[in-house]
Design a protein around this motif. Structure first.
Motif, PDB file in Angstrom:
ATOM      1  N   ILE A  53      38.627   1.007  -9.458  1.00  0.00           N
ATOM      2  CA  ILE A  53      39.882   1.570  -8.950  1.00  0.00           C
ATOM      3  C   ILE A  53      40.041   1.267  -7.464  1.00  0.00           C
ATOM      4  CG2 ILE A  53      41.086   3.737  -8.404  1.00  0.00           C
ATOM      5  CD1 ILE A  53      40.086   4.825 -11.100  1.00  0.00           C
ATOM      6  N   ALA A  54      38.968   1.461  -6.701  1.00  0.00           N
ATOM      7  CA  ALA A  54      39.031   1.213  -5.254  1.00  0.00           C
ATOM      8  C   ALA A  54      39.369  -0.243  -4.956  1.00  0.00           C
ATOM      9  CB  ALA A  54      37.715   1.598  -4.593  1.00  0.00           C
ATOM     10  N   GLN A  55      38.713  -1.165  -5.653  1.00  0.00           N
ATOM     11  CA  GLN A  55      38.946  -2.578  -5.382  1.00  0.00           C
ATOM     12  C   GLN A  55      40.348  -3.006  -5.815  1.00  0.00           C
ATOM     13  OE1 GLN A  55      36.738  -4.689  -3.661  1.00  0.00           O
ATOM     14  NE2 GLN A  55      35.988  -2.618  -3.276  1.00  0.00           N
ATOM     15  N   THR A  56      40.773  -2.565  -6.990  1.00  0.00           N
ATOM     16  CA  THR A  56      42.097  -2.938  -7.482  1.00  0.00           C
ATOM     17  C   THR A  56      43.201  -2.400  -6.575  1.00  0.00           C
ATOM     18  OG1 THR A  56      41.320  -2.971  -9.773  1.00  0.00           O
ATOM     19  CG2 THR A  56      43.695  -2.765  -9.435  1.00  0.00           C
ATOM     20  N   GLN A  57      43.089  -1.117  -6.215  1.00  0.00           N
ATOM     21  CA  GLN A  57      44.170  -0.518  -5.441  1.00  0.00           C
ATOM     22  C   GLN A  57      44.151  -0.971  -3.984  1.00  0.00           C
ATOM     23  OE1 GLN A  57      45.576   3.344  -6.255  1.00  0.00           O
ATOM     24  NE2 GLN A  57      45.068   3.260  -8.413  1.00  0.00           N
ATOM     25  N   ALA A  58      42.991  -1.289  -3.446  1.00  0.00           N
ATOM     26  CA  ALA A  58      42.944  -1.839  -2.085  1.00  0.00           C
ATOM     27  C   ALA A  58      43.603  -3.220  -2.069  1.00  0.00           C
ATOM     28  CB  ALA A  58      41.505  -1.935  -1.595  1.00  0.00           C
ATOM     29  N   ASN A  59      43.347  -4.002  -3.123  1.00  0.00           N
ATOM     30  CA  ASN A  59      43.955  -5.326  -3.237  1.00  0.00           C
ATOM     31  C   ASN A  59      45.476  -5.211  -3.350  1.00  0.00           C
ATOM     32  OD1 ASN A  59      45.083  -7.555  -5.178  1.00  0.00           O
ATOM     33  ND2 ASN A  59      43.221  -8.451  -4.350  1.00  0.00           N
ATOM     34  N   GLN A  60      45.928  -4.320  -4.216  1.00  0.00           N
ATOM     35  CA  GLN A  60      47.370  -4.148  -4.393  1.00  0.00           C
ATOM     36  C   GLN A  60      48.027  -3.604  -3.132  1.00  0.00           C
ATOM     37  OE1 GLN A  60      47.534  -1.628  -7.850  1.00  0.00           O
ATOM     38  NE2 GLN A  60      47.315  -3.330  -9.282  1.00  0.00           N
ATOM     39  N   ARG A  61      47.330  -2.715  -2.442  1.00  0.00           N
ATOM     40  CA  ARG A  61      47.868  -2.164  -1.193  1.00  0.00           C
ATOM     41  C   ARG A  61      48.079  -3.281  -0.169  1.00  0.00           C
ATOM     42  NH1 ARG A  61      46.043  -0.006   3.764  1.00  0.00           N
ATOM     43  NH2 ARG A  61      47.348   1.739   4.464  1.00  0.00           N
ATOM     44  N   GLY A  62      47.132  -4.187  -0.093  1.00  0.00           N
ATOM     45  CA  GLY A  62      47.275  -5.322   0.810  1.00  0.00           C
ATOM     46  C   GLY A  62      48.474  -6.189   0.459  1.00  0.00           C
ATOM     47  N   MET A  63      48.700  -6.360  -0.841  1.00  0.00           N
ATOM     48  CA  MET A  63      49.860  -7.135  -1.279  1.00  0.00           C
ATOM     49  C   MET A  63      51.159  -6.459  -0.870  1.00  0.00           C
ATOM     50  SD  MET A  63      48.514  -8.055  -5.111  1.00  0.00           S
ATOM     51  CE  MET A  63      50.119  -8.630  -5.633  1.00  0.00           C
ATOM     52  N   LEU A  64      51.245  -5.152  -1.107  1.00  0.00           N
ATOM     53  CA  LEU A  64      52.471  -4.412  -0.789  1.00  0.00           C
ATOM     54  C   LEU A  64      52.784  -4.474   0.702  1.00  0.00           C
ATOM     55  CD1 LEU A  64      51.732  -1.340  -3.086  1.00  0.00           C
ATOM     56  CD2 LEU A  64      53.537  -3.043  -3.465  1.00  0.00           C
ATOM     57  N   LEU A  65      51.762  -4.261   1.527  1.00  0.00           N
ATOM     58  CA  LEU A  65      51.968  -4.327   2.974  1.00  0.00           C
ATOM     59  C   LEU A  65      52.274  -5.757   3.421  1.00  0.00           C
ATOM     60  CD1 LEU A  65      49.138  -1.889   4.170  1.00  0.00           C
ATOM     61  CD2 LEU A  65      51.600  -1.426   3.994  1.00  0.00           C
ATOM     62  N   GLY A  66      51.656  -6.728   2.747  1.00  0.00           N
ATOM     63  CA  GLY A  66      51.925  -8.129   3.057  1.00  0.00           C
ATOM     64  C   GLY A  66      53.361  -8.514   2.764  1.00  0.00           C
ATOM     65  N   TRP A  67      53.902  -7.966   1.677  1.00  0.00           N
ATOM     66  CA  TRP A  67      55.298  -8.249   1.344  1.00  0.00           C
ATOM     67  C   TRP A  67      56.231  -7.666   2.393  1.00  0.00           C
ATOM     68  CZ3 TRP A  67      54.751  -6.815  -4.542  1.00  0.00           C
ATOM     69  CH2 TRP A  67      54.106  -7.875  -5.194  1.00  0.00           C
ATOM     70  N   LEU A  68      55.930  -6.464   2.878  1.00  0.00           N
ATOM     71  CA  LEU A  68      56.761  -5.881   3.935  1.00  0.00           C
ATOM     72  C   LEU A  68      56.743  -6.772   5.171  1.00  0.00           C
ATOM     73  CD1 LEU A  68      55.787  -2.114   3.525  1.00  0.00           C
ATOM     74  CD2 LEU A  68      58.045  -3.124   3.074  1.00  0.00           C
ATOM     75  N   ASP A  69      55.573  -7.315   5.508  1.00  0.00           N
ATOM     76  CA  ASP A  69      55.487  -8.258   6.628  1.00  0.00           C
ATOM     77  C   ASP A  69      56.332  -9.496   6.344  1.00  0.00           C
ATOM     78  OD1 ASP A  69      53.867  -6.861   8.385  1.00  0.00           O
ATOM     79  OD2 ASP A  69      52.005  -7.679   7.593  1.00  0.00           O
ATOM     80  N   LEU A  70      56.201 -10.013   5.141  1.00  0.00           N
ATOM     81  CA  LEU A  70      56.925 -11.221   4.753  1.00  0.00           C
ATOM     82  C   LEU A  70      58.429 -11.011   4.834  1.00  0.00           C
ATOM     83  CD1 LEU A  70      56.256 -14.090   3.578  1.00  0.00           C
ATOM     84  CD2 LEU A  70      56.585 -13.085   1.316  1.00  0.00           C
ATOM     85  N   TRP A  71      58.856  -9.810   4.470  1.00  0.00           N
ATOM     86  CA  TRP A  71      60.286  -9.491   4.508  1.00  0.00           C
ATOM     87  C   TRP A  71      60.756  -9.073   5.906  1.00  0.00           C
ATOM     88  CZ3 TRP A  71      59.294  -5.801  -0.168  1.00  0.00           C
ATOM     89  CH2 TRP A  71      59.154  -6.573  -1.344  1.00  0.00           C
ATOM     90  N   GLY A  72      59.832  -8.920   6.845  1.00  0.00           N
ATOM     91  CA  GLY A  72      60.196  -8.498   8.188  1.00  0.00           C
ATOM     92  C   GLY A  72      60.642  -7.054   8.255  1.00  0.00           C
ATOM     93  N   LEU A  73      60.084  -6.226   7.366  1.00  0.00           N
ATOM     94  CA  LEU A  73      60.472  -4.818   7.288  1.00  0.00           C
ATOM     95  C   LEU A  73      59.356  -3.916   7.807  1.00  0.00           C
ATOM     96  CD1 LEU A  73      62.146  -4.797   3.747  1.00  0.00           C
ATOM     97  CD2 LEU A  73      63.257  -4.998   5.983  1.00  0.00           C
ATOM     98  N   PRO A  74      59.715  -2.762   8.368  1.00  0.00           N
ATOM     99  CA  PRO A  74      58.703  -1.835   8.897  1.00  0.00           C
ATOM    100  C   PRO A  74      57.858  -1.230   7.772  1.00  0.00           C
ATOM    101  CG  PRO A  74      60.871  -0.816   8.931  1.00  0.00           C
ATOM    102  CD  PRO A  74      61.093  -2.256   8.575  1.00  0.00           C
ATOM    103  N   LYS A  75      56.611  -0.917   8.103  1.00  0.00           N
ATOM    104  CA  LYS A  75      55.684  -0.328   7.125  1.00  0.00           C
ATOM    105  C   LYS A  75      55.840   1.181   7.021  1.00  0.00           C
ATOM    106  CE  LYS A  75      52.139  -3.918   7.564  1.00  0.00           C
ATOM    107  NZ  LYS A  75      52.750  -4.708   8.634  1.00  0.00           N
ATOM    108  N   VAL A  76      56.600   1.766   7.933  1.00  0.00           N
ATOM    109  CA  VAL A  76      56.876   3.201   7.885  1.00  0.00           C
ATOM    110  C   VAL A  76      58.387   3.395   7.955  1.00  0.00           C
ATOM    111  CG1 VAL A  76      54.674   3.902   8.901  1.00  0.00           C
ATOM    112  CG2 VAL A  76      56.633   3.425  10.393  1.00  0.00           C
ATOM    113  N   SER A  77      58.837   4.549   7.478  1.00  0.00           N
ATOM    114  CA  SER A  77      60.264   4.840   7.463  1.00  0.00           C
ATOM    115  C   SER A  77      60.494   6.285   7.871  1.00  0.00           C
ATOM    116  CB  SER A  77      60.826   4.597   6.057  1.00  0.00           C
ATOM    117  OG  SER A  77      62.158   5.058   5.963  1.00  0.00           O
ATOM    118  N   ALA A  78      61.632   6.531   8.476  1.00  0.00           N
ATOM    119  CA  ALA A  78      61.997   7.904   8.838  1.00  0.00           C
ATOM    120  C   ALA A  78      62.420   8.693   7.608  1.00  0.00           C
ATOM    121  CB  ALA A  78      63.127   7.886   9.867  1.00  0.00           C
ATOM    122  N   ASP A  79      62.728   7.989   6.520  1.00  0.00           N
ATOM    123  CA  ASP A  79      63.114   8.667   5.288  1.00  0.00           C
ATOM    124  C   ASP A  79      61.928   9.391   4.668  1.00  0.00           C
ATOM    125  OD1 ASP A  79      65.698   7.690   5.472  1.00  0.00           O
ATOM    126  OD2 ASP A  79      65.271   5.920   4.252  1.00  0.00           O
TER     127      ASP A  79
END
Length: 200
Positions: free
Chosen positions: A72-98
């Motif tokens: 679980i730790a390895q899978t979700q750490a990998n997926q977390r990196g992907m999700l944050l990487g996509w935000l970088d790729l899209w030029g979007l902030p990793k945090v939101s005021a919402d």
């Protein structure tokens, strides 16, 4: 189980950067889109799963639970990196005021109580309790917490599968649903072997 998780990891790694050319689309999701909201929220959700998994690995010698926690730790750490990487790729902030879950129309739900920001997340008090237990008690509490965590994660991933527009992210979300449903079944069996059951 291990083979299934390994397959998910390989597939996940293969599509990490494919989002740039997703289905021939060159459009970038908006900052308030379901795609961005899911990426932000699930990255936070996954981080807690990783934390809980490493806690229980230090609190028990049971190989079944330790192996599950590691997967679980390895899978979700990998997926977390992907999700944050996509935000970088899209030029979007990793945090939101919402508020968390706004992208699912649930931004007005009570959140943040004792650190539980989203459905299924453990509270700070529960994390401290997990860290104080050992052996069978730690195994049972971890399996119960992670079952709740997966149920909340599945709800979010189903939301992305319905609302997200980036194909590769929708496929990752559906993969999360399938894998976590399978892990819930496994955790239910592990709890039964220990004379316990899920909390809900």
């Amino acid at each position: 189980m291990a083979a299934a998780v390994a397959g998910v990891l390989v597939a996940a790694g293969a599509i990490t950067y494919a989002v740039a050319e997703d289905d021939g689309s060159s459009s970038v999701p908006a900052a308030d889109s379901a795609d961005a909201g899911f990426a932000r929220d699930m990255a936070v959700h996954h981080q807690q799963a990783v934390e809980m998994s490493y806690i229980v690995r230090d609190r028990t010698d049971d190989e079944q639970v330790r192996r599950l926690a590691y997967d679980i730790a390895q899978t979700q750490a990998n997926q977390r990196g992907m999700l944050l990487g996509w935000l970088d790729l899209w030029g979007l902030p990793k945090v939101s005021a919402d508020s968390p879950m706004t992208w699912m129309g649930m931004g007005d739900m009570p959140s943040g109580k004792d650190g539980a920001l989203m459905p299924g997340m453990a509270t700070n008090t529960e994390l401290k309790k997990l860290d104080s237990l050992s052996g069978k008690q730690a195994e049972v509490f971890y399996l119960q917490l992670m079952t709740d965590h997966h149920k909340g994660g599945i709800h979010m991933a189903e939301g992305c599968a319905d609302r997200c527009t980036v194909g590769v992210e929708k496929r990752l979300a559906q993969g999360m649903v399938d894998a976590q449903e399978s892990e819930i079944d496994l955790m239910t069996d592990l709890l039964k072997e220990r004379g316990a059951e899920p909390r809900s």
